[in-house]
Design an enzyme around this catalytic site. Sequence first.
Site, PDB file in Angstrom:
ATOM      1  N   ASP A 137     -67.159  70.431  59.713  1.00 20.47           N
ATOM      2  CA  ASP A 137     -66.577  69.243  61.413  1.00 20.47           C
ATOM      3  C   ASP A 137     -68.045  68.854  60.680  1.00 20.47           C
ATOM      4  O   ASP A 137     -69.699  68.991  60.828  1.00 20.47           O
ATOM      5  CB  ASP A 137     -66.944  70.114  62.373  1.00 20.47           C
TER       6      ASP A 137
HETATM    7  C1  BGC Z   1     -64.576  65.829  64.813  1.00 18.69           C
HETATM    8  C2  BGC Z   1     -63.721  66.065  63.243  1.00 18.69           C
HETATM    9  C3  BGC Z   1     -63.790  64.722  63.011  1.00 18.69           C
HETATM   10  C4  BGC Z   1     -65.134  64.304  62.309  1.00 18.69           C
HETATM   11  C5  BGC Z   1     -65.462  62.762  61.223  1.00 18.69           C
HETATM   12  C6  BGC Z   1     -66.519  65.570  64.031  1.00 18.69           C
HETATM   13  O1  BGC Z   1     -66.654  64.725  65.410  1.00 18.69           O
HETATM   14  O2  BGC Z   1     -64.964  66.915  64.829  1.00 18.69           O
HETATM   15  O3  BGC Z   1     -62.695  65.808  64.293  1.00 18.69           O
HETATM   16  O4  BGC Z   1     -62.892  64.465  61.831  1.00 18.69           O
HETATM   17  O5  BGC Z   1     -65.697  64.259  63.599  1.00 18.69           O
HETATM   18  O6  BGC Z   1     -64.781  62.159  61.949  1.00 18.69           O
END
Ligand code: BGC
Length: 715
Positions: free
Chosen positions: A254
């Site tokens: 993530d």
């Molecule tokens: C989120 C993800 C997301 C990523 C990119 C993160 O903060 O938890 O679900 O895909 O950001 O935007």
Amino acid sequence: MDTAQSPDQRAKLVIDQLTLDEKIQLVHGVGWDVLMKGGHGAGIADYNFGAGYVPGSKRLGIPAINLADSAVGIALGAIQSRYSTLLPSVLGLASSWDPEAAERYGALIGLELREQGFNMSIGGGINLAREPRDGRTFEFSGEDPLLAGATVGNVIKGVQSQNVMGDIKHYALNDQETGRMGPGGTAGFNAVIDRRAAHESDLLAFQIAIGIGHPSGVMCSYNRVNGVDACESPWLLTQVLKKEFRFKGWVMSDWGGTHSTVAAALAGLDMEMPGDKYFGSALKHAVQAGKVPMSRLDDMDYRVLRSMFAAGVIDHPVVPRAVVNPFAGRRSAERIAEKSMVLLRNEGGVLPLNASGVRSIAVIGSHADVGVLSGGGSAQVDPPGGNVTTPKPGRPGWNEVVYFPSAALEYIRQHATHAHIAFNAGTDVVAAVALARKSQIAIVFVNQPMREGMDRPSLGLPGNQDALVSAVAAENPHTVVVLETGGPVTMPWVDKVQGIVEAWYPGIGGAQALANLLFGNADFSGRLAITFPRTDSQLPHPQIAGLTPAMYGTETGASPLSHKPFKEFDVDYNVAGARVGYKWFESKNLTPLFPFGYGLSYTSYAFSGLKVAADGSAARVTVKNTGLRAGTEVAEVYARLPKASGEDYQRLVGFDRVALAAGESKTVTIPLNDLCLSIWSTQKHVMERVRGTYTIMAGSSSSSTPLKATFVVAR
Ligand code: BGC
């Protein structure tokens, strides 16, 4: 390149030709600090303005990977003046119990991604609803591993049918936002859970979805699991995901969830996102120093390249800037929304409304005069024309509560052309009640905004909405409540109103779908993918673990701290273990407000003749439409495992949507999911059946399973 070869062979051929620098380049993104320098994406020709970007290799004909958040439609569109369709929330989709609708949902996202120049979707949220106040509940597919797995697996299948790579996230047990990150950007909470419980709940949902959708990517989560960062856990990444689930794609962190080089690489992380702090030159040096074997780096590259070949993004490179067809998208969104909405209460047959007979309708609350609510955070789709409640240029802010232009008032007017229909905003209860008093029917819209980064402090509706519903219901005996919520809410007024419809965040076709259902042009076939508790105190954690009042501002407001904890803390998932949602309620003998799998229809159904195959592979059941109009019932099959399992609850093991004309009967054969009939053997490390008698039950919800049959596992 020889396209007759398999993706595996083609990936290996490319890897043989990569230099060390090229190998490293493929396993991390380009950080936001670089992408934002001199303007969003300035200077990087093939960056497509999504959440992430991994450069390709011109020399070897490998395109860049452009990733876009696209849980419910494509995010960040406004930056490029791009349009994308807002679909109903994933929880709404799961409530359709319709794998075909899920595939269509994914295919639409895949098509629009491709048209916009993206070749990878980041969506596929499947964190089980252990904590229904989780701010991302709307992005996820409910509380049951089979229903969630079937929903998300088919979404991914749909995405990848468009030659776009799909992913599934957040692996694993990131079931609340509070403390997902600590103050220093590392994990804030540590999910504590027994391995058997994990395998039969959250991990099982991933296993089922991966088996159906074969996603290119798995995104590991921010939190820790049993003391280890999820993105650094050899148990989660290598043993379970890659070996036991035979996942062939790559694991990406993530965003900002990578915290080491050697430990993460050896644990099984294949790509750092979005930047290169640990998997850039640090990884190169670690490989040169022999701390990370070259074979591990090759495996990372192999997993990325093989997935690119398998999904077709190399043979069918995106040619950006086709025009998204908003009409086709809206039609699909509307059809899926119609299947997703759940009729929770219909006393005295208040619904369907009689379009030609109704004289007056009060439409109250939740901006129903202009739009429908959407979910926030990285899943936020930008509304065409801007947020309808506060139009202003640019994309909505992270904390903004965003409404899309799909106005229930307009579509209710289109149906009831002879009725007097008036709107009241609901902010002034006295004025709303005055309108309700002089109207034949009062429809009160209420909402529960949710977004990534913060949880709802309680299951209660925010603001004055409970008081509004109670006051209107006290004056108008024909009150219908429409819920636009990210997840379940409590309803202190439940017995006071005649009708309740759960519309979720219904997407760009939401108001049209709702009006069709309210007036009976379509029937309700949605069934709850999540239990609605009576009170917060019925939940395994009556209060969200780690959440203190200092972490949130106003009830509806944004948290300046994004629920970051002041120090790391444990969340004890062993309180519920594998008993997520309805399993918890059953084992604790609690009666929810509305049970998992529940939903009414304008007709009625009867179940009979349940038979189960001697090996438990399938069940046969007859469903009859005993009412006067056509409808679609969901046949739900549950199992009680033999005593040796030690379980005191039933599990969903199969389901089917059965469309029936008035009076019609159909006998359907429903495959039973083998994994859902198994337990995790702590000795053998496999899912296996338990010896003894299995009881199979069928019916219309987790709390209505009148039919029983058994089969025996002898050895
Ligand atoms: C989120 C993800 C997301 C990523 C990119 C993160 O903060 O938890 O679900 O895909 O950001 O935007």
